[in-house]
Design an enzyme around this catalytic site. Structure first.
Site: not given
Length: 610
Positions: A17, A308
Site C-alpha cells: 500500500c 519483456i
C-alpha cells in the site's frame, strides 16, 4: 506468449500500500485532514482499492492507501486500533512489558506497508489469536508493540515500513516508525515549519509541506524523536573480513526457503523472468518448491512467468528457453523504443530519481501488462549481483579486501538503486514485487562468505569444468546434474544488465533521443543549469530535467529532492569508490551498461561511453 486472459483473484487480504503520516501538526484539524487526504491521493497508485485516515489527539494523522483483493474483509482495513480499555486485553493472561497505560482513553494506532512473512509464527508463539480482529499480517505489528514496546522491531521478518502512535500514557504520545532491514519498502521522512514530523512511502507527499525531507534509512527505527539502528549483522561491521567457506548446500536450502516464504500469498502471482541467472533461478525454485508454500493461492495449473524486451532481444530468447525448460505458462511482451520514450515523464514521477531509468522503463511497461492480467504479486531477482559480485566490473576487483568492501557498499545501498526501481516501477501499477535474495537469513549466510571465493578468475576451474566467472558460488549451489534447476547454458550464461538484455536498441535509442532533444547550446550551459551533480552527457541531462520538473518547483526546498538521489560516477553499475579500480574508468563519463567493461563483455568492442 499465451493469449492474455483476465484471472479473478481471491477474497483474502493483501497489504502492499501507500502510507502517509503527519505528527504534531498545528492548526485546524478539519483543514489539516483535507490537506492530508489530498497529499495521500498522490500514493493512490500504490493502494487503489481503499483509503482511510486516523486522527489521534487532533494533531497526529495516519493516512493509508490500501491495495486489496476483490471483496476484501473490512476488518483488515488500516489503520488498526488497539484501545487501552479493550476488553480483549483485560482477558489476556500476559503482562505487557511495554509502557503501562495510565490513560483510559488512550490507544495504539498503526499502519503498515509491506508483508510480514513470519506473522503466523509470531501470532502462535505469543498466543495472540484471541486478540486478532483480522487475518492481516500487518496486525501483528501493533500486538507485538503492545507486548514488547519498541524492542519488537527486530522480531519482524519481511519487507515493511510502518508508523505507530501510542497515546496510552498521559502526556505526549509515543511515535514509532521503522523500515525493513534492506529498505525493500520505500520510506521518506521530513519536518514541517511548525515542528511536525512526517513519514511517507514516497517523497512526492513531502515536497510541498515539509521544509526538510530525506530518505528514511533502512534497518532503522524512529523512536520518540531519535533515529536508532535495529539491524546490525556482523557483515556490516566496518573492517569485518569473512572467513567462512562457501557451503553450497546451505546456500541452496536457504534460498529455497526464502522463495517458499515469499510464495505465501492469497493473490494470483508469478515470476518476472528476464532469462538471466537470477530471475531464472527464482522461477525454477518457485516451480519446483511452490507446493511447499502452505498458503499459496493455487490459482493456475502451472506457474506464470513474464518477460519483456525489444523484438528479438537477448532476454526474450533466453526467457523463452527457461520457460520451456520449466514448463511455465509464459507471457512474452514486446515494446518499441518510441513506447519506452513516451513513458519517461510518468516513470520519473513514480521513480523519484533520474537514475535506473534504463532498467526501470521495461519493468514499468511489463508491470502494466501483468496487472492487466489480474496478477497482483511477482517474485523478482534483485540482490544477487550485489551479494555475489555479479556485475562485470567485479572482474577488475584488485583483491579480496576491496571485493568485500564493494559487496557491502553495493548491498547496503540497494534501497537507492535496484530495490527502489523494482518497488516503484511495479507499484506504479499496484503490483507487488518480492525479492527472495534479500531474505535476512540468506544475507546472513552469503554475506559472510570469504570474498576470495567470490573473486572472478576465468583461468581457474574449481570443479574441473566451469571457470570461476561472476556469481560462481550461486551457480554451483544449483548445479544439479541429476535434476537440473536450469539448462546448462543459462546457469553458466554471462551477466547481462537488464537494460542491455531487453535489447541494445533501447539503450542506444534513449541516447539518440537525448541527443535530439537537448541542443548543444543547452548542454553547454549544463553546469549553470545544474550546478549540483552536473550531468555528464545529454541522456542524463534529459532525465535530470524531467526530474526537476516534478520535484524541484520550490526553490527553498529543491536541494532536498536532489540530495535524496545518490551521486557519484559509476561504470557498469559500480559504486563511485570502485571507479578507482581501473585507470581507464577514471577518464570520461559514467555509463551503467555492462558493455562499458572492455575486455570482459562480449559486446564491449562496439560500445563507446558518451
Amino acid at each position: 506468449g499465451e493469449n492474455s486472459t483476465h484471472f479473478f483473484s481471491s477474497t483474502q487480504d493483501f497489504n502492499m500500500c501507500g502510507i502517509l503520516a503527519a505528527c504534531n501538526v498545528t492548526g485546524c484539524p478539519i483543514q489539516n485532514r483535507k490537506r492530508l487526504l489530498a497529499l495521500s491521493k498522490r500514493l493512490r497508485h500504490r493502494g487503489p482499492d481503499w483509503n482511510s485516515i486516523a486522527i489521534v489527539d487532533d494533531k497526529h494523522y495516519l493516512c493509508h492507501e490500501r491495495l486489496a483483493i476483490v471483496a476484501p474483509e473490512e476488518s483488515a482495513d488500516q489503520p488498526f486500533y488497539l484501545k487501552a480499555n479493550d476488553p480483549r486485553l483485560a482477558a489476556e493472561p500476559m503482562t505487557p512489558t511495554s509502557s503501562k497505560s495510565d490513560n483510559a482513553e488512550g490507544q495504539i494506532v498503526w499502519m503498515v506497508n509491506g508483508e510480514i512473512y513470519n506473522h503466523a509464527k509470531l501470532k502462535s508463539q505469543f498466543y495472540f489469536h484471541k486478540l486478532l480482529s483480522s487475518a492481516s499480517d500487518s496486525e501483528i505489528v501493533g500486538l507485538l508493540y503492545w507486548q514488547f514496546g519498541e524492542r519488537m522491531v527486530p522480531m519482524l521478518d519481511g519487507m515493511f515500513a510502518f508508523v505507530l502512535i501510542d497515546s496510552r500514557s498521559k502526556g505526549e504520545p509515543n511515535i514509532v516508525a521503522a523500515r525493513d532491514h534492506m529498505g525493500i519498502c520505500p520510506l521518506y521522512w521530513g519536518h514541517g515549519a511548525d515542528g511536525s514530523v512526517w513519514f511517507a512511502s514516497e517523497m512526492k507527499c513531502l515536497i510541498d509541506d515539509c521544509e526538510t525531507y530525506q530518505e528514511f534509512p533502512p534497518g532503522h527505527a524512529f523512536i520518540n524523536g531519535e533515529l536508532v539502528r535495529w539491524y546490525n549483522p556482523i557483515w556490516m561491521n566496518p573492517g569485518h573480513m569473512p572467513k567462512a567457506e562457501a557451503d553450497y548446500g546451505r546456500i541452496k536450502t536457504t534460498l529455497i526457503k526464502a522463495v517458499i516464504k515469499r510464495l505465501m500469498t492469497d493473490v494470483p502471482c508469478g515470476v518476472l523472468l528476464s532469462g538471466g541467472l537470477d530471475s531464472s533461478l527464482i522461477a525454477s525454485i518457485a516451480v519446483r518448491h511452490g507446493v511447499e508454500a502452505f498458503n499459496m493461492l493455487r490459482w493456475a495449473p502451472r506457474m506464470h512467468t513474464f518477460s519483456i524486451g525489444i523484438k528479438n532481444a537477448p532476454d526474450l530468447r533466453a526467457a523463452r528457453a527457461v520457460a520451456d525448460h520449466l514448463d511455465t505458462i509464459h507471457h512474452e511482451f514486446t515494446f518499441t523504443v518510441e513506447e519506452a520514450l513516451d513513458s519517461l515523464p510518468d516513470l520519473i514521477w513514480h521513480l523519484e530519481t533520474w537514475h535506473q531509468v534504463r532498467a526501470a522503463v521495461p519493468m514499468y511497461l511489463l508491470s502494466r501488462k501483468i496487472k492487466a492480467l489480474g496478477v497482483k504479486m511477482v517474485l523478482s531477482g534483485e540482490g544477487a549481483d550485489e551479494i555475489f559480485g555479479g556485475y562485470l566490473y567485479f572482474h577488475k576487483a584488485p583483491g579480496p579486501v576491496e571485493m568485500q568492501e564493494e559487496l557491502v557498499r553495493k548491498t547496503t545501498r540497494l534501497h537507492q538503486w535496484d530495490v527502489l526501481r523494482a518497488n516503484k516501477a511495479t507499484q506504479a501499477w499496484g503490483l507487488e514485487g518480492r525479492v527472495p535474495f534479500l531474505d535476512k537469513a540468506f544475507l546472513d549466510v552469503c554475506m559472510d562468505i570469504d570474498p576470495r571465493e567470490k573473486m572472478i578468475n576465468l583461468e581457474e576451474r574449481p570443479d574441473g569444468v566451469h571457470p570461476r566467472l561472476e556469481k560462481y558460488i550461486l551457480r554451483k549451489a544449483f548445479d544439479d546434474t541429476k535434476r537440473p534447476y536450469l539448462p546448462e547454458n543459462v546457469l553458466w550464461r554471462q551477466k547481462e544488465q537488464f537494460s542491455d538484455g531487453v535489447g541494445y536498441d533501447w539503450v542506444d535509442g534513449l541516447r539518440s533521443y537525448a541527443e535530439r532533444e537537448i541542443s548543444d547550446a543547452e548542454f553547454a550551459k549544463r553546469a549553470e543549469t545544474f550546478p549540483v551533480e552536473t550531468p555528464e552527457n545529454k541522456e542524463y541531462y534529459l532525465l535530470r530535467k524531467l526530474f526537476e520538473e516534478h520535484y524541484c518547483k520550490r526553490e527553498a526546498t529543491k536541494h532536498n529532492s536532489i540530495a535524496v538521489v545518490p551521486s557519484g560516477k559509476s561504470i557498469a553499475c559500480s559504486t563511485p569508490e570502485a571507479v578507482s579500480w581501473h585507470a581507464a574508468w577514471q577518464q570520461g563519463p559514467s555509463d551503467i551498461s555492462g558493455r562499458a567493461v572492455s575486455g570482459v563483455h562480449v559486446a564491449a568492442d562496439d560500445f563507446n561511453r558518451q
